[in-house]
Write a protein that holds these residues in place. Sequence first.
Motif, PDB file in Angstrom:
ATOM      1  N   ASP A 397      12.583  -0.363 -21.455  1.00 53.84           N
ATOM      2  CA  ASP A 397      12.750  -0.277 -19.979  1.00 53.84           C
ATOM      3  C   ASP A 397      11.579  -0.537 -19.313  1.00 53.84           C
ATOM      4  O   ASP A 397      11.331  -1.275 -18.278  1.00 53.84           O
ATOM      5  CB  ASP A 397      13.144   1.162 -19.723  1.00 53.84           C
ATOM      6  N   THR A 400      10.679  -3.987 -19.697  1.00 51.74           N
ATOM      7  CA  THR A 400      11.549  -4.923 -18.787  1.00 51.74           C
ATOM      8  C   THR A 400      11.048  -4.946 -17.297  1.00 51.74           C
ATOM      9  O   THR A 400      10.841  -5.949 -16.709  1.00 51.74           O
ATOM     10  CB  THR A 400      13.133  -4.364 -18.992  1.00 51.74           C
ATOM     11  N   ARG A 401      10.459  -3.838 -17.159  1.00 52.88           N
ATOM     12  CA  ARG A 401      10.033  -3.670 -15.704  1.00 52.88           C
ATOM     13  C   ARG A 401       8.675  -4.435 -15.660  1.00 52.88           C
ATOM     14  O   ARG A 401       8.546  -5.146 -14.397  1.00 52.88           O
ATOM     15  CB  ARG A 401       9.518  -2.061 -15.604  1.00 52.88           C
ATOM     16  N   TYR A 402       7.789  -4.631 -16.361  1.00 55.11           N
ATOM     17  CA  TYR A 402       6.764  -5.220 -16.372  1.00 55.11           C
ATOM     18  C   TYR A 402       6.598  -6.617 -17.114  1.00 55.11           C
ATOM     19  O   TYR A 402       5.503  -7.223 -17.509  1.00 55.11           O
ATOM     20  CB  TYR A 402       5.473  -4.431 -16.834  1.00 55.11           C
ATOM     21  N   ARG A 417       2.884   4.064 -17.944  1.00 55.70           N
ATOM     22  CA  ARG A 417       4.339   4.354 -17.481  1.00 55.70           C
ATOM     23  C   ARG A 417       4.769   5.413 -18.577  1.00 55.70           C
ATOM     24  O   ARG A 417       5.420   6.112 -18.334  1.00 55.70           O
ATOM     25  CB  ARG A 417       5.050   3.033 -17.543  1.00 55.70           C
TER      26      ARG A 417
END
Length: 435
Positions: A397, A400-402, A417
């Motif tokens: 997750d 995917t965000r970064y 994170r």
Amino acid sequence: MRGRAGGRSASPGCGRRSRERVRRPELDHAALFAATPSACLVLDPELVIVDVNQAYLQATGRTRDDLLGQYVFDAFPDNPADPDAEGVQNLHPSLLRVLSTGEPDTMAVQRYDIPVTDQPGLFEERWWSTINTPVPGPDGRVAWIIHRVEDVTAFVHSRRARPVPGGQLSEREEAMEAELYVRARALQHLNEELRRAHARERQVALTLQEAMLHSPDLAGHRDIAVRYLPAIGSLNVCGDWYDIVDLPEDGFALSVGDVVGHGLEAAAVMGMLRSALSAAARSVEGPAQALKVLGLYARSVDKALATTAVQALIDTAGRQVTYSSAGHPPPVLLHADGTHELLDRATDPPLGAHPEQVPRPQAHLPYVPGDTLVLYTDGLIERRDEDIDTGLARLTDALTRYSRLSPERLADALLARLGVSAGARDDIALVIVRL
């Protein structure tokens, strides 16, 4: 006589009822902690605040929502307006000593300013007497730290401002001040000695770490970021490793591994295995063969069995990743659009798990320029009392965000994170390469 006998026959029942009346009640430890007049925080081994009592909230003017889940030095940083501020510098080594020794640590009375809650950016001068006490878990390791403080600011301020009749203190006051001064100076001297010893120890450990993890071929890869975080409370050396090896025909190999244990002993085993895998990558064909050779070598190295490792070979001409894993968490191939693939189709048991040398599995998959390959050790994703799949989902997750960040920025964002920027209970090695 019958009357006396009757009286005696009733006494056992009375005794049982008496014992029942004085049985210890079930104690509500949470209520006791909340009500204790001493101001206390509870920290986990990552120095994150997991509980706080009412006395601490009153002493600092904060709320539970302000503090719970915060890294303690994010919640209480040094006063930026005070160039001589040493609160974090003094408290951090004390907490690390508790984690590494399992013994309480009493600090000298010190100044540690705290933020003014309704005036952002402003700090209030405060003086504290502090004791940090370990709470062991079932495995004997430190599971929690009780950080207990007594606010002595009023005493310090009153001593500064108090006029002394006749210019002299009473004999009792002189004795009390002398004792306080001597104890504070002795503790301060001990803390200074411990700080200097810790700094020397840390420098030696950092030098050893740099020597053991030195990867000459890394300098030629600007699109590779590496991170190494030893477990909190360790000497800054550990059994995790990473390595980058350039190969003669348009490619290079990436490896990460994890020796069981922590500290110098695990680091020594790590150094031998890392060197052996580096040599194997240069002399045999493919990651599966390299790990087979490493497994054979591990049988002759004390405490090397059960080591996990993964190696990925990057074919830059054919744009293909070939990999093999010896019981290691799966690397992640992150695509530019944020989707990902787990490299989990060539996983075998850790080194030494096979009764005899058998072929190890190997798999490959294509990549496109701009994809990102992420290799790591289990300290990045594993958490106490949590299934590893939960940690793996947290990792993917975050990736995917970064996904659009550069490898260096992605490494830092990923550690932040996942809450391990300041270290974790286990060692962490991380390699991120933009393909």
